[in-house]
Design an enzyme around this catalytic site. Structure first.
Site, PDB file in Angstrom:
ATOM      1  N   CYS A   1      -6.093  -2.857  -0.598  1.00  0.00           N
ATOM      2  CA  CYS A   1      -5.451  -3.881  -1.419  1.00  0.00           C
ATOM      3  C   CYS A   1      -6.316  -4.298  -2.603  1.00  0.00           C
ATOM      4  CB  CYS A   1      -5.106  -5.092  -0.569  1.00  0.00           C
ATOM      5  SG  CYS A   1      -6.537  -5.800   0.243  1.00  0.00           S
TER       6      CYS A   1
ATOM      7  N   GLU B   1      -1.077 -12.340   2.661  1.00  0.00           N
ATOM      8  CA  GLU B   1      -2.149 -11.547   2.043  1.00  0.00           C
ATOM      9  C   GLU B   1      -1.465 -10.323   1.444  1.00  0.00           C
ATOM     10  OE1 GLU B   1      -5.232 -12.320   1.659  1.00  0.00           O
ATOM     11  OE2 GLU B   1      -5.669 -13.856   3.136  1.00  0.00           O
TER      12      GLU B   1
HETATM   13  P1  NAD Z   1       4.349  -3.301   4.211  1.00  0.00           P
HETATM   14  O1  NAD Z   1       4.627  -4.593   3.560  1.00  0.00           O
HETATM   15  O2  NAD Z   1       5.275  -2.170   4.024  1.00  0.00           O
HETATM   16  O3  NAD Z   1       4.241  -3.488   5.813  1.00  0.00           O
HETATM   17  C1  NAD Z   1       3.409  -4.472   6.422  1.00  0.00           C
HETATM   18  C2  NAD Z   1       4.000  -4.863   7.756  1.00  0.00           C
HETATM   19  O4  NAD Z   1       5.287  -5.430   7.556  1.00  0.00           O
HETATM   20  C3  NAD Z   1       4.172  -3.724   8.756  1.00  0.00           C
HETATM   21  O5  NAD Z   1       3.767  -4.175  10.036  1.00  0.00           O
HETATM   22  C4  NAD Z   1       5.662  -3.444   8.722  1.00  0.00           C
HETATM   23  O6  NAD Z   1       6.188  -3.016   9.958  1.00  0.00           O
HETATM   24  C5  NAD Z   1       6.256  -4.796   8.365  1.00  0.00           C
HETATM   25  N1  NAD Z   1       7.499  -4.681   7.587  1.00  0.00           N
HETATM   26  C6  NAD Z   1       7.812  -3.703   6.691  1.00  0.00           C
HETATM   27  N2  NAD Z   1       9.032  -3.931   6.158  1.00  0.00           N
HETATM   28  C7  NAD Z   1       9.499  -5.072   6.727  1.00  0.00           C
HETATM   29  C8  NAD Z   1      10.704  -5.817   6.597  1.00  0.00           C
HETATM   30  N3  NAD Z   1      11.671  -5.427   5.772  1.00  0.00           N
HETATM   31  N4  NAD Z   1      10.845  -6.937   7.336  1.00  0.00           N
HETATM   32  C9  NAD Z   1       9.868  -7.343   8.154  1.00  0.00           C
HETATM   33  N5  NAD Z   1       8.713  -6.667   8.335  1.00  0.00           N
HETATM   34  C10 NAD Z   1       8.522  -5.548   7.636  1.00  0.00           C
HETATM   35  O7  NAD Z   1       2.865  -2.928   3.740  1.00  0.00           O
HETATM   36  P2  NAD Z   1       2.017  -1.618   4.037  1.00  0.00           P
HETATM   37  O8  NAD Z   1       2.630  -0.458   3.346  1.00  0.00           O
HETATM   38  O9  NAD Z   1       1.752  -1.498   5.503  1.00  0.00           O
HETATM   39  O10 NAD Z   1       0.623  -2.002   3.333  1.00  0.00           O
HETATM   40  C11 NAD Z   1       0.401  -1.826   1.961  1.00  0.00           C
HETATM   41  C12 NAD Z   1       0.549  -3.115   1.185  1.00  0.00           C
HETATM   42  O11 NAD Z   1      -0.225  -4.127   1.793  1.00  0.00           O
HETATM   43  C13 NAD Z   1      -0.012  -2.998  -0.236  1.00  0.00           C
HETATM   44  O12 NAD Z   1       0.821  -3.698  -1.122  1.00  0.00           O
HETATM   45  C14 NAD Z   1      -1.367  -3.672  -0.139  1.00  0.00           C
HETATM   46  O13 NAD Z   1      -1.876  -4.157  -1.355  1.00  0.00           O
HETATM   47  C15 NAD Z   1      -1.088  -4.751   0.852  1.00  0.00           C
HETATM   48  N6  NAD Z   1      -2.320  -5.174   1.526  1.00  0.00           N
HETATM   49  C16 NAD Z   1      -2.825  -6.426   1.271  1.00  0.00           C
HETATM   50  C17 NAD Z   1      -4.014  -6.813   1.877  1.00  0.00           C
HETATM   51  C18 NAD Z   1      -4.626  -8.165   1.624  1.00  0.00           C
HETATM   52  O14 NAD Z   1      -5.522  -8.539   2.367  1.00  0.00           O
HETATM   53  N7  NAD Z   1      -4.198  -8.911   0.627  1.00  0.00           N
HETATM   54  C19 NAD Z   1      -4.663  -5.944   2.742  1.00  0.00           C
HETATM   55  C20 NAD Z   1      -4.113  -4.705   2.974  1.00  0.00           C
HETATM   56  C21 NAD Z   1      -2.923  -4.319   2.367  1.00  0.00           C
END
Ligand code: NAD
Length: 466
Positions: free
Chosen positions: A246, A212
């Protein structure tokens, strides 16, 4: 070095068939316990934690964190018996003498990695689907919202044994260690960049994934739209959660004839919603951390350097992590605000002359998670839908498509893979196992070797007629 989470993973692997045996009533009882925890026992703790994390107003916590999970549980409760039942299918003539059905079996041991922007909703929402489908689960919420992560850990510890559902708090290193394990399914919500890392890690074990993700969700406003209504709805959709959604309307593409009027309407709605000084408004939350405040201020600096017009806002208070509701116009295409996902309370407004220009602009970027259209012109609405691609579309409103459990929620390619909510979430955590049962000899035995001309005629006949 051994994986720090190997033991917990092994325990869940050993327990998965036991968990899978739960009938629909037992699965619903687990969901009821989760519902009671969120709706009653920990409700105030959840509100306080999210306020501490990014000053989220209690009403927004109730509306966008508690309500979606509680209503998802209610929806699952009224449908799970039917979803878990054997799904009988028709038998083609050529397979006379057989009966077929399929059923949903749990995938097994699942990993849910969630982001910070709706930390409870996007951790427990997928968990509801995973429990409904009969899986064991390890949850890894975001490290950027540590207060709510602690409350969620407490809830999970109080309700489940670790060999069924465990919540592990921690940062990227924790996520990376978990991704080494051979899960049966990974449900990831977060950025497209990290989505690629997750998919790559999953490929080592051929683990299935639901991704997602995010991206830039455009809003098209044509010359027939009700501008007052559009401004109110867009202001709500854009500034809710400080634009950290998002499916937030990322930027507006508006017909050049109505742009000025729309901006005037939008400015007046911003004042009505958040007052003269949004910083004093109790309805306006904060940016999650300093890094993101800096990112947003950099976007504004870049826009100014490129000669864009800041129609309103643009100011911030770094100590408070406050960023004012902001409208920017006259941005050149290379501006960062038109390149990156904004994920904050800044709305670029870009005008177009012909609708085809707007369509081409959208198609020149990655497939959006959501595409919004404000118009009274049915033909034009249909033209925009059929000439573009998007995970979802909302007409004359925004965000609401997320809340209908009967709709699949998710993106396409860069904005996501797989769907969530309702039956779609249940399917994501299940394998559709097909079963065919033969009774009697069945027609196929007529085609067993040795082959002869009669059998050749039989297969010719079958190809022609069945
Ligand atoms: P992110 O991708 O930075 O982090 C999400 C999760 O991944 C966190 O738990 C984090 O600890 C982990 N993570 C981060 N870097 C990682 C790595 N290198 N390896 C493994 N795990 C890692 O996202 P965010 O900043 O928390 O959220 C914002 C993003 O999420 C935006 O792009 C937004 O559009 C998207 N989002 C999508 C939805 C949806 O339902 N489609 C909903 C909410 C947010």
């Amino acid at each position: 070095m051994s994986n720090p989470f190997q033991n917990i993973f092994n325990a869940q692997q050993a327990n998965q068939f036991q968990v899978a045996k739960a009938n629909y009533k037992q699965r619903i009882a687990k969901l009821e316990a989760l519902k009671q925890a969120i709706e009653v026992d920990y409700k105030q703790a959840i509100r306080d934690a999210l306020y501490a994390d990014f000053k989220k107003p209690f009403i927004e916590t109730d509306l966008t964190e508690i309500y979606p999970v509680v209503s998802e549980i209610k929806y699952v409760k009224s449908n799970l018996k039917r979803w878990m039942a054997k799904q009988k299918v028709k038998t083609p003539m050529a397979l006379l003498g057989t009966r077929s059905w399929f059923m949903y079996e749990p995938k097994g041991v699942c990993l849910i990695i969630s982001p910070w922007n709706f930390p409870l909703n996007l951790t427990f929402g997928p968990l509801v689907s995973a429990i409904a489908a009969g899986n064991t689960v390890i949850l890894k919420p975001s490290e950027l919202t540590p207060n709510i992560a602690k409350v969620m850990a407490k809830i999970i510890e109080a309700l489940f044994s670790k060999d069924e559902i465990a919540l592990i708090q921690g940062d990227v290193a924790v996520s990376e260690a978990l991704l080494e394990l051979p899960f049966n399914h990974i449900f990831f919500t977060g950025s497209p960049q990290v989505g690629k890392i997750v998919m790559q890690a999953a490929s080592r074990h051929l683990t299935s994934v639901t991704l997602e993700l995010g991206g830039k969700s455009p809003t098209v406003i044509d010359e027939s739209a009700n501008l007052k209504e559009a401004a109110r709805r867009i202001a709500w959709g854009k500034f809710l959660n400080n634009g950290q959604i998002c499916v937030s309307p990322d930027y507006v593409l508006i017909h050049e004839g109505v742009k000025t009027e729309f901006i005037t309407e939008l400015k007046s709605v911003i004042q009505e919603f958040y007052g003269e000084e949004a910083m004093r408004s109790s309805a306006y939350c904060r940016i999650v951390n300093d890094k993101h405040v800096n990112r947003l201020t950099h976007y504004i600096q870049d826009a100014k350097t490129l000669g864009a017009t800041i129609e309103c806002g643009g100011d911030f208070n770094a100590d408070e992590r406050f960023f004012a509701p902001t409208i920017v116009s006259k941005l050149p295409d290379e501006a960062l605000l038109l390149q990156d996902e904004i994920f904050g309370p800044i709305l670029p407004v870009k005008s177009y002359g012909k609708i085809e220009e707007a369509i081409d602009y959208i198609n020149g970027k990655s497939k959006p998670l959501a595409l919004y259209i404000y118009s009274k012109n049915k033909k034009q609405i249909q033209q925009i839908i059929s000439a573009t691609r998007a995970g979802s579309t909302c007409i004359n409103s925004n965000i609401l498509q997320y809340s209908n459990h009967n709709l699949p929620f998710g993106g396409s390619n860069t904005s996501g893979i797989g769907k969530s909510h309702g039956i779609f979430g249940f399917q994501e955590f299940s394998n559709q196992r097909s079963v065919l049962k033969q009774y009697g000899n069945g027609t196929i035995s007529l085609l067993f070797p040795p082959y002869n001309s009669f059998k050749q005629k039989l297969i010719d006949f079958t190809i022609k007629w069945f």
